[in-house]
Every structure is written in C-alpha cells, then in structure tokens.
Design a protein around this motif. Structure first.
Motif, PDB file in Angstrom:
ATOM      1  N   GLY A  77       0.787  -1.229   0.000  1.00 33.47           N
ATOM      2  CA  GLY A  77       0.000   0.000   0.000  1.00 33.47           C
ATOM      3  C   GLY A  77       0.814   1.270   0.000  1.00 33.47           C
ATOM      4  O   GLY A  77       0.268   2.365  -0.006  1.00 33.47           O
ATOM      5  N   ASP A 123      -3.374   2.694  -7.831  1.00 33.43           N
ATOM      6  CA  ASP A 123      -4.445   1.784  -7.468  1.00 33.43           C
ATOM      7  C   ASP A 123      -4.101   1.032  -6.178  1.00 33.43           C
ATOM      8  O   ASP A 123      -3.105   0.314  -6.126  1.00 33.43           O
ATOM      9  N   GLY A 124      -4.889   1.216  -5.143  1.00 39.63           N
ATOM     10  CA  GLY A 124      -4.654   0.512  -3.885  1.00 39.63           C
ATOM     11  C   GLY A 124      -3.582   1.123  -3.002  1.00 39.63           C
ATOM     12  O   GLY A 124      -3.267   0.600  -1.940  1.00 39.63           O
TER      13      GLY A 124
END
Length: 98
Positions: A11, A38-39
């Motif tokens: 992350g 993303d994420g």
C-alpha cells in the motif's frame, strides 16, 4: 532528463526522482503516478536527487496530492534548498507534507 525509481510495497508507493522535473518530463511522472496509485494509501516522493522543478512539475504534484487526499496520504522527503525555495515562493510548502 528525469529518472524515476519506483518501489511499491504493502500500500506504499515510493518514487525517487533524479534530474529535472520540467515541461518535457512532467507528463512521464504524471503517467507513472496515475498508473501506479491503485490501492496505494501512502505516496512517498524522494526529491534528494531532483535538481529542478518547473510549473509543469508543480501541477503533477498538485494532481497527485488531490488523488492522495481522497485515498490516503502523500509526503515529499529529502527536498533540497533550491526546490524548497520554489515550494515556499509558490505556496506549495503549505499544501504538501514535506
């Protein structure tokens, strides 16, 4: 010329920039950021080897900050004196976490 060293882990996305972030290289950084977020809940940008930043580079930082405000946090680390001066004059030192 701008080199972007990208590391993603749990992350967190670390981007180490080396060279010049200007009109020519800013679209490249913008693309790397957009395809990689993303994420991601923490974006860390290492400016230790960044020599120069133009208004085009500042726009990329602002866009990244807006995205990260919605999904986590962003910080800029190891900012040299010249680039810190640009951040202070433009008010980016108040917008960014440095």
């Amino acid at each position: 010329m701008l080199n972007i060293d990208k590391k993603a882990d749990n992350g967190t996305l670390d981007l180490a920039l080396e060279g010049r972030l200007d009109t020519v290289t800013a679209p490249n950084l913008d693309a790397v950021i957009k395809e990689s977020l993303d994420g991601v809940t923490e974006l860390v940008m290492d400016f230790e080897k960044l020599d120069y930043i133009s208004s085009a580079g500042l726009r990329v930082l602002l866009a990244a900050q807006k995205i990260m405000n919605a999904q986590g946090s962003m910080k800029v680390i190891k900012v040299n004196e010249a680039i810190m001066g640009v951040f202070e004059v433009t008010g980016f030192s108040d917008i960014l976490t440095i």
